[in-house]
Design a protein around this motif. Structure first.
Motif, mmCIF file in Angstrom:
data_model
loop_
_atom_site.group_PDB
_atom_site.id
_atom_site.type_symbol
_atom_site.label_atom_id
_atom_site.label_comp_id
_atom_site.label_asym_id
_atom_site.label_seq_id
_atom_site.Cartn_x
_atom_site.Cartn_y
_atom_site.Cartn_z
ATOM 1 N N VAL A 22 0.842 -1.207 0.000
ATOM 2 C CA VAL A 22 0.000 0.000 0.000
ATOM 3 C C VAL A 22 0.868 1.245 0.000
ATOM 4 O O VAL A 22 0.633 2.206 -0.738
ATOM 5 N N GLY A 26 1.304 4.225 -2.888
ATOM 6 C CA GLY A 26 1.120 5.646 -2.601
ATOM 7 C C GLY A 26 2.337 6.459 -2.961
ATOM 8 O O GLY A 26 2.230 7.542 -3.544
ATOM 9 N N GLY A 95 -2.661 8.016 -0.578
ATOM 10 C CA GLY A 95 -1.863 6.864 -0.201
ATOM 11 C C GLY A 95 -0.388 7.146 -0.050
ATOM 12 O O GLY A 95 0.412 6.225 0.088
#
Length: 222
Positions: A22, A26, A95
């Motif tokens: 994740v 981002g 993100g």
């Protein structure tokens, strides 16, 4: 007990892997210019370079054994005259690691869900290069060179000393977040100092590159 421990370790690795996935997504978006910054007359004269290297090769020290977990409290960069408080930050709506607010230009943000500075892995510290009116904490980040020192004061009373082994100014086109922010060598305690770089693009209201300083743990003091 061994089965439970194995399951716990596997789950921990899965969570860590997902967290990094994740985060890297981002950071990739951030590197491509999603996160805007205010326009200012002050800009780092770094240019869109892939790397900044000293004139002569530098002999770097051996890595030190990683430390346990402890919160970072202050980051010192002697060559830049920087002594900045560190605050824990999360991810923004896109993100990416959320830097401190623009009204705190002298504060450095640490990605609190990731690695702690001094622990095994790559700890991420982000700071602004400037504001609308003046330079900020990481304004001269691109002028650092391999062999120079970054110190992080930790909540356990230790001062983690990192030696810089790379300074890169990465264009946001074809940005590789894993290469920039992921660990470079397994088992080491590493540090990344990150800010905007290159030139200011009025069309996108953002800088054209990111400055990424890489360092690794080479000693500790109390």
């Amino acid at each position: 007990m061994s089965d439970d421990h194995g399951h716990a370790t596997g789950a921990g690795r899965l969570i860590t892997g997902l967290t990094w996935a994740v985060l890297l997504l981002g950071l990739w978006l951030w590197g491509r210019g999603v996160t805007g910054v205010p326009h200012t007359a002050h800009g780092p004269a770094a240019g869109d370079l892939f790397a900044v290297a000293p004139a002569d090769p530098v002999r770097l020290p051996s890595p030190a054994r990683p430390l346990g977990y402890a919160l970072p409290q202050r980051v010192d960069i002697p060559q830049l005259g920087v002594q900045a408080p560190v605050v824990s930050r999360g991810l923004d709506a896109e993100g990416a690691v959320d830097p401190p607010p623009f009204d705190q230009p002298g504060v450095v943000g640490w990605y609190g869900a990731g690695t702690a500075p001094g622990a095994a892995g790559a700890a991420l510290l982000v700071g602004h290069v400037d504001t609308e009116t003046r330079p900020a904490v990481f304004y001269k980040l691109s002028t650092l060179e391999p062999g120079e020192t970054v110190r992080v004061v930790r909540s356990d009373g230790r001062v983690a000393r990192f030696t810089i082994d790379g300074v890169r100014v990465l264009p946001r086109a074809d940005f590789d977040a894993r290469q920039a922010y992921g660990p470079h060598r397994a088992g080491r305690a590493e540090l990344r100092l990150i800010t905007c770089g290159g030139s200011f693009d009025r069309a996108s209201h953002s800088y054209t590159a990111n400055v990424v300083v890489s360092a690794y743990l080479t000693g500790t003091t109390r």
